[in-house]
Scaffold this motif. Structure first.
Motif, PDB file in Angstrom:
ATOM      1  N   CYS A  22     115.416  50.215  68.734  1.00 37.08           N
ATOM      2  CA  CYS A  22     116.304  48.810  69.212  1.00 37.08           C
ATOM      3  C   CYS A  22     115.630  47.394  68.652  1.00 37.08           C
ATOM      4  CB  CYS A  22     116.442  48.719  70.586  1.00 37.08           C
ATOM      5  SG  CYS A  22     117.908  49.831  71.011  1.00 37.08           S
ATOM      6  N   TRP A  23     114.332  47.536  68.982  1.00 38.17           N
ATOM      7  CA  TRP A  23     113.436  46.475  69.090  1.00 38.17           C
ATOM      8  C   TRP A  23     113.307  46.296  67.443  1.00 38.17           C
ATOM      9  CZ3 TRP A  23     108.863  45.744  66.731  1.00 38.17           C
ATOM     10  CH2 TRP A  23     107.959  44.203  66.943  1.00 38.17           C
ATOM     11  N   HIS A  24     113.101  47.186  66.700  1.00 39.70           N
ATOM     12  CA  HIS A  24     112.793  47.147  65.351  1.00 39.70           C
ATOM     13  C   HIS A  24     114.022  46.615  64.739  1.00 39.70           C
ATOM     14  CE1 HIS A  24     111.247  47.801  61.493  1.00 39.70           C
ATOM     15  NE2 HIS A  24     112.294  48.733  61.224  1.00 39.70           N
ATOM     16  N   GLY A  25     115.230  47.214  65.020  1.00 34.70           N
ATOM     17  CA  GLY A  25     116.375  46.996  64.486  1.00 34.70           C
ATOM     18  C   GLY A  25     116.795  45.506  64.539  1.00 34.70           C
ATOM     19  N   TYR A  26     116.526  44.826  65.795  1.00 37.58           N
ATOM     20  CA  TYR A  26     117.073  43.369  65.951  1.00 37.58           C
ATOM     21  C   TYR A  26     116.039  42.620  65.110  1.00 37.58           C
ATOM     22  CZ  TYR A  26     119.569  44.875  70.219  1.00 37.58           C
ATOM     23  OH  TYR A  26     120.641  45.503  71.185  1.00 37.58           O
ATOM     24  N   VAL A  28     114.347  43.335  62.452  1.00 40.00           N
ATOM     25  CA  VAL A  28     114.148  43.533  61.048  1.00 40.00           C
ATOM     26  C   VAL A  28     115.518  43.176  60.442  1.00 40.00           C
ATOM     27  CG1 VAL A  28     113.778  45.036  59.065  1.00 40.00           C
ATOM     28  CG2 VAL A  28     112.067  44.953  60.956  1.00 40.00           C
ATOM     29  N   ASN A  29     116.755  44.043  61.002  1.00 34.15           N
ATOM     30  CA  ASN A  29     117.864  44.044  60.489  1.00 34.15           C
ATOM     31  C   ASN A  29     118.755  42.773  61.145  1.00 34.15           C
ATOM     32  OD1 ASN A  29     117.415  46.427  59.158  1.00 34.15           O
ATOM     33  ND2 ASN A  29     117.881  47.438  60.778  1.00 34.15           N
ATOM     34  N   GLY A  30     118.395  42.275  62.043  1.00 36.00           N
ATOM     35  CA  GLY A  30     119.233  41.171  62.792  1.00 36.00           C
ATOM     36  C   GLY A  30     120.402  42.008  63.743  1.00 36.00           C
ATOM     37  N   THR A  31     120.283  43.222  63.814  1.00 31.90           N
ATOM     38  CA  THR A  31     121.326  44.150  64.592  1.00 31.90           C
ATOM     39  C   THR A  31     120.552  45.477  64.834  1.00 31.90           C
ATOM     40  OG1 THR A  31     123.576  44.859  65.033  1.00 31.90           O
ATOM     41  CG2 THR A  31     122.618  45.000  62.641  1.00 31.90           C
ATOM     42  N   GLY A  36     119.389  53.811  65.711  1.00 28.98           N
ATOM     43  CA  GLY A  36     118.942  53.296  67.131  1.00 28.98           C
ATOM     44  C   GLY A  36     120.021  53.260  67.956  1.00 28.98           C
ATOM     45  N   ALA A  37     121.153  53.244  67.633  1.00 35.31           N
ATOM     46  CA  ALA A  37     122.377  53.199  68.655  1.00 35.31           C
ATOM     47  C   ALA A  37     122.485  55.024  69.054  1.00 35.31           C
ATOM     48  CB  ALA A  37     123.650  52.775  67.828  1.00 35.31           C
ATOM     49  N   GLY A  99     126.254  48.130  69.734  1.00 31.86           N
ATOM     50  CA  GLY A  99     125.049  47.115  69.300  1.00 31.86           C
ATOM     51  C   GLY A  99     125.051  46.892  67.847  1.00 31.86           C
ATOM     52  N   THR A 100     125.758  47.631  67.238  1.00 35.97           N
ATOM     53  CA  THR A 100     125.300  47.602  65.581  1.00 35.97           C
ATOM     54  C   THR A 100     126.185  46.469  65.092  1.00 35.97           C
ATOM     55  OG1 THR A 100     127.274  49.170  65.358  1.00 35.97           O
ATOM     56  CG2 THR A 100     125.041  50.170  65.516  1.00 35.97           C
TER      57      THR A 100
END
Length: 186
Positions: A22-26, A28-31, A36-37, A99-100
């Motif tokens: 989750c932390w990495h996705g937020y 790096v990807n902005g979501t 992660g989901a 959260g995607t």
């Protein structure tokens, strides 16, 4: 005891991976990414399953009167399910719930009273299950959920939402309790 082995061998690494994803996705990807989901959903269901199994099997039984703990537990479960379902319905999209996809800030319906109704609901279901089962082990699974949730919201999700929605989210934070309560003036 098999349930503790599952917790320490599977749940702990899965929990750490899901928080990290989750932390990495937020960042790096902005979501949140789909891996992660999926990790988060797996964590929720496995954690819930272990809590229910502990309560059902009566692991580490508590000598509490069933006439008190069972009705309180049932009410907690019912309120929790209502909050959880209300939060999911308000999002109107599995991608938003997971959260995607973060295309708009949801602030109506149950989201006027809680910024996190699904998590509050899930936590109440876990606590209610532990009460009905009168199981200390079920409580041992349910209580850390609240601590981990609190830390996740403060250090991962809220900074992300502030970054994505800016002042709109800050106003929402001032007007709406993190967990559950009456709306305030923004």
């Amino acid at each position: 005891m098999w349930i503790l082995e599952v917790f320490f061998i599977v749940m702990m690494p899965l929990g750490v991976c899901s928080l990290g994803a989750c932390w990495h996705g937020y960042r790096v990807n902005g979501t949140r990414s789909w891996p992660g989901a999926i990790a988060v959903w797996a964590f929720y269901f496995l954690h819930g399953g272990l809590t229910v199994a502990s309560a059902w099997q009566g692991f580490w039984p508590l000598d509490w009167p069933a006439a008190v703990s069972t009705p309180i537990g049932i009410v907690s479960i019912a309120v929790g399910v209502l909050l959880f379902v209300s939060g999911v319905v308000a999002f109107r999209s599995f991608e938003r719930v997971s959260g995607t996809r973060a295309d708009s800030l949801v602030t109506s319906g149950i989201y006027r009273y809680s910024r996190n109704p699904q998590n509050v609901g899930w936590g109440l279901v876990l606590l209610g299950t532990a009460l009905v089962g009168r199981s200390a082990m079920a409580f041992a699974f349910a209580i850390p959920f609240w601590l981990i949730l609190h830390l996740y919201l403060i250090f991962v999700e809220e900074p992300y939402l502030k970054n994505v929605y800016g002042d709109a989210y800050r106003d929402y934070m001032r007007a709406t309790p993190r967990y559950l309560g009456l709306p305030r003036e923004a």
